[in-house]
Every structure is written in C-alpha cells, then in structure tokens.
Design an enzyme around this catalytic site. Structure first.
Site, PDB file in Angstrom:
ATOM      1  N   LYS A  54     -28.020  99.264 130.361  1.00  0.00           N
ATOM      2  CA  LYS A  54     -27.169  99.114 129.171  1.00  0.00           C
ATOM      3  C   LYS A  54     -25.683  98.939 129.488  1.00  0.00           C
ATOM      4  O   LYS A  54     -24.926  98.401 128.658  1.00  0.00           O
ATOM      5  CB  LYS A  54     -27.359 100.316 128.252  1.00  0.00           C
ATOM      6  N   SER A 309     -36.370 100.074 132.994  1.00  0.00           N
ATOM      7  CA  SER A 309     -35.092  99.950 132.288  1.00  0.00           C
ATOM      8  C   SER A 309     -34.174 101.156 132.397  1.00  0.00           C
ATOM      9  O   SER A 309     -32.969 101.029 132.200  1.00  0.00           O
ATOM     10  CB  SER A 309     -35.343  99.653 130.806  1.00  0.00           C
TER      11      SER A 309
END
Length: 416
Positions: A54, A309
């Site tokens: 992110k 992720s």
C-alpha cells in the site's frame, strides 16, 4: 469512467516512489511448486517497508499534490495497510494527515500506523467496517477542504500499485502464465492489469477475494458496480462493500477470472505458510495461495506468480484463525449434549462415547446452578472428518445427542 493506467504513468510512478519503496523478492516456493506440479513464485510484498504494497500508491498520490494542497493536509480511510502507507508518506514528506480506521481494526495495525506517522498523523477510529470509516472521513475531508487519499479508486493510487507488476516482470526471465492477485477495492489488480496488458498480454490474471465479501465478483456477475449489504469483515484487508468505479471498469474487462475463497480456507493457508514456510501473512495476504487448488489442473507445468500482499497480522487473532481453519476442515464440531440423568454420565461420555483420538476443546454447562440436569455446549476436535459420523451415532444410541451446532449459524454464534 474513461480511465486506464498506462505503462508510461506506471513507470513514472516507479521512479517517484523508489525513495521509500523496497524492491521486494520474487521467491520460488518449493512446497507449492511440488504440490501443484508447476513453477510457483511468491511476490513478497509482506516484506515491504510498511509490510504491505500500500505504500506504493499512497506515496505516489500524496507526492503528486501541489504545495497548497500539502499545506492543508490529507485525509484517508483504511482498514489498516493503506493507513500505514499514508502515515509513512506523511512523515516522509512533512504533511499532516488524519486517518480514519474502523473501530474493529486489529490493534497491531493501529499501533503500526502511529509508529510510521508519529506526530504527523491523527488517528480516528470510526464505525465497524471500512465503508463506515470511509463515509466519516469523506465528510470530515470536505468540511475541512483537505485532500482525500483514496485507498484504491484513484489513478495515482492505481499507478503506484502497478509498480508491483513492473518488478515482477523485471525479476523473472520466463514468460508468466498466471498471476494471482488479491482483490479488496481493486487498486492492485487494476495497476497490475495496466502493466501486463502492455508488457505481458498473454498472462492470465486471476483476481481473488474472500467469500464473505465478494464485491468485485458480484459486480462483474451483475455487469454493474454493486454495493453489498453485509460482509464478513474477517479478511479485513480485502473486505469492502463496494469496489471502486475506476477499478471495476478496469477489472471487469481484463481479469481472466474472478474467484472467491472461504475465510476458513484462508485461515488454514495462514497456518500452513507459518508452520511450513516460516512466512507470516495477514488474511488478505493468504488469498492468492488459498485459491491455487481451484486451478490445480490448469497450473500443471505453468509459470505462476502469487502476490502476497501483506503481513500485518495480530498475534491476538491466532486462536480465531486456528478455530476457523478447524471448522472449515470439518475437524472442529460443536454440540448441545444432553447428559442422561444417571450417575457417572459425564465419565461415560468421555470414556465410551468419544473416539480414541477425539479431544474436548470446549465445555460449558448451560445452567450453572443445576449442572446435574443441564445440557452442555461441547466442542470436540477430531483427527479426521470421517470420525464425525460414528461419534454422532454413539451419542444418539446412548441418549447424549441434543443438537449439532455447526450447521445452525445463529445458534452457533449465540452459544459459541
């Protein structure tokens, strides 16, 4: 909405974010490669500077703001990982940020956000879901005339996330047959599509989201961006009620397939990665590996990449993760047991009703004041799913069986 991430803009983003973003490893997985008879590699964004991808989109967006916009400060809403990326970017660029997070966000993610942002960020815990936090953040942002840093539905965010795809292509010499990408709001998948459509058009992109929050799959099936009424918030990094308009438009026409995996299966994958590979992942980080067996026949002999992720998991969730994994694997079963009113009934249950490898892991009388005549909620862990049928048979034959709770979700939630 007429937008598609160009390879030129994604390459610009890669240059822009290189001052804060690590080039994460693309590691071959011997275990998974052997299991699926394929060449399977893991893109380890769990090893990123803020332990998730992110930071890429967040920094790319915030660094693009004008001096006037920076001076006013930024606002974001996040289930945790985007918050950490925004916090890191705010501190690095010297910009004040207000970060809204759901009240149920794991404590570990809240603490990490504070660590990365220090005095540059203010954290506001609001609502039960990302969507609740998002609404509150947007209202505050508009009232204060600040810039909103969307977690996924923004071109600069999408282009920043797309740099994951650039790295993957730079790190492998073989053509990639399949890439599995986790999907929450769709920012990472959209950025990845921008790269692969230009540089590796034959690669099949598989989107994966949790069964309890299938917002992208539902939208693609309906051919319109659809908001879900209720979602399971367990896979917090990928649990949104509505995906982005930009991301939906990109994903609906460019994903090879969009699939879901059960939360319990995600939990078993988390445990396998930890116990067998010494890899710590959060629930969203396990989505892509949990989906591999859906495509087991297709993957044989192929070159496959799974994006892990993030690793922002809270150790306090371990008990719940194990419980969900056992329930999914049909190894954990809950019953209301009605003990016959005869001496030694409990001893008989343990000695004669339970199988030799069955284990009581939960036991609670429903009436504290009259235990002799009260039914009990009993949790039993089995060695094999096939042990359930003979156990139930013995309970019924000896008048112990009351109710089986696993397939009664309302009663299960109330009692267990």
């Amino acid at each position: 909405m007429k937008y598609f991430p160009t390879i030129e803009n994604i390459k610009k983003a890669a240059i822009n974010i290189q001052q804060v973003v690590d080039v994460t490893p693309l590691s071959s997985s011997l275990r998974l490669s052997k299991q699926y008879e394929a060449s399977i590699s893991l893109k380890r964004e769990d090893l990123q500077s803020v332990r998730s991808y992110k930071i890429r989109g967040a920094f790319n967006k915030i660094s693009s703001l004008s001096a006037e916009e920076r001076a006013k400060g930024v606002v974001c809403a996040s289930a945790g990982n985007h918050a950490q990326g925004v916090a890191y970017a705010c501190k690095h660029l010297g910009i004040k940020g207000t970060i809204y997070m759901p009240a149920v966000t794991p404590k570990q993610k809240v603490e990490q956000t504070k660590l990365f942002g220090e005095s540059w960020v203010t954290i506001v815990l609001e609502g039960d879901t990302f969507d609740d936090s998002y609404k509150a953040a947007k209202e505050y942002c508009e009232s204060q005339n600040k810039s909103f840093i969307h977690p996924f539905d923004d071109p600069k965010i999408i282009e920043g996330q797309g740099t994951v795809g650039l790295e993957i292509l730079n790190q492998t010499k073989k053509p990639i047959d399949y890439i599995f990408v986790p999907v929450g709001g769709g920012g990472l998948a959209s950025g990845l599509i921008g790269v692969l459509k230009s540089m590796s058009p034959n690669t099949k992109i598989i989107g994966v989201e949790p069964e309890g929050a299938p917002s992208m799959k539902t939208s693609i099936d309906n051919t319109i961006n659809t908001e879900l009424k209720n979602i399971d918030k367990f896979v917090d990094g990928a649990a949104v009620k509505r995906v982005g308009d930009y991301t939906f438009a990109i994903c609906k026409d460019n994903l090879h397939k969009m699939v879901t995996v059960a939360e319990g299966k995600v939990c078993q994958t988390i445990l396998d990665l930890y116990n067998r590979d010494a890899i710590v992942v959060e629930p969203a980080g396990a989505l892509t590996i949990a989906a591999l067996d859906i495509f087991a026949d297709e993957l044989k002999g192929k070159n496959v990449v799974c994006i892990i992720s993030g690793s922002n998991n809270d150790i306090a969730r371990t008990a719940e993760i194990k419980e969900r994994a056992l329930l999914f694997g049909k190894l954990k079963h809950y019953f209301i047991v009605r003990f016959p009113q005869r001496p030694g009934a409990l001893k008989e249950f343990v000695a004669e009703i339970l199988g030799p490898s069955d284990d009581i892991t939960h036991f609670e009388y429903s009436k504290k004041s009259n235990k002799e005549n009260a039914p009990a909620v009993v949790g039993i862990e089995l060695k094999s799913p096939s042990d359930l049928e003979p156990l139930v048979k013995r309970m019924k034959e000896n008048n112990f069986f009351g109710e089986y709770l696993n397939d009664k979700p309302d009663l299960f939630q109330y009692l267990v």
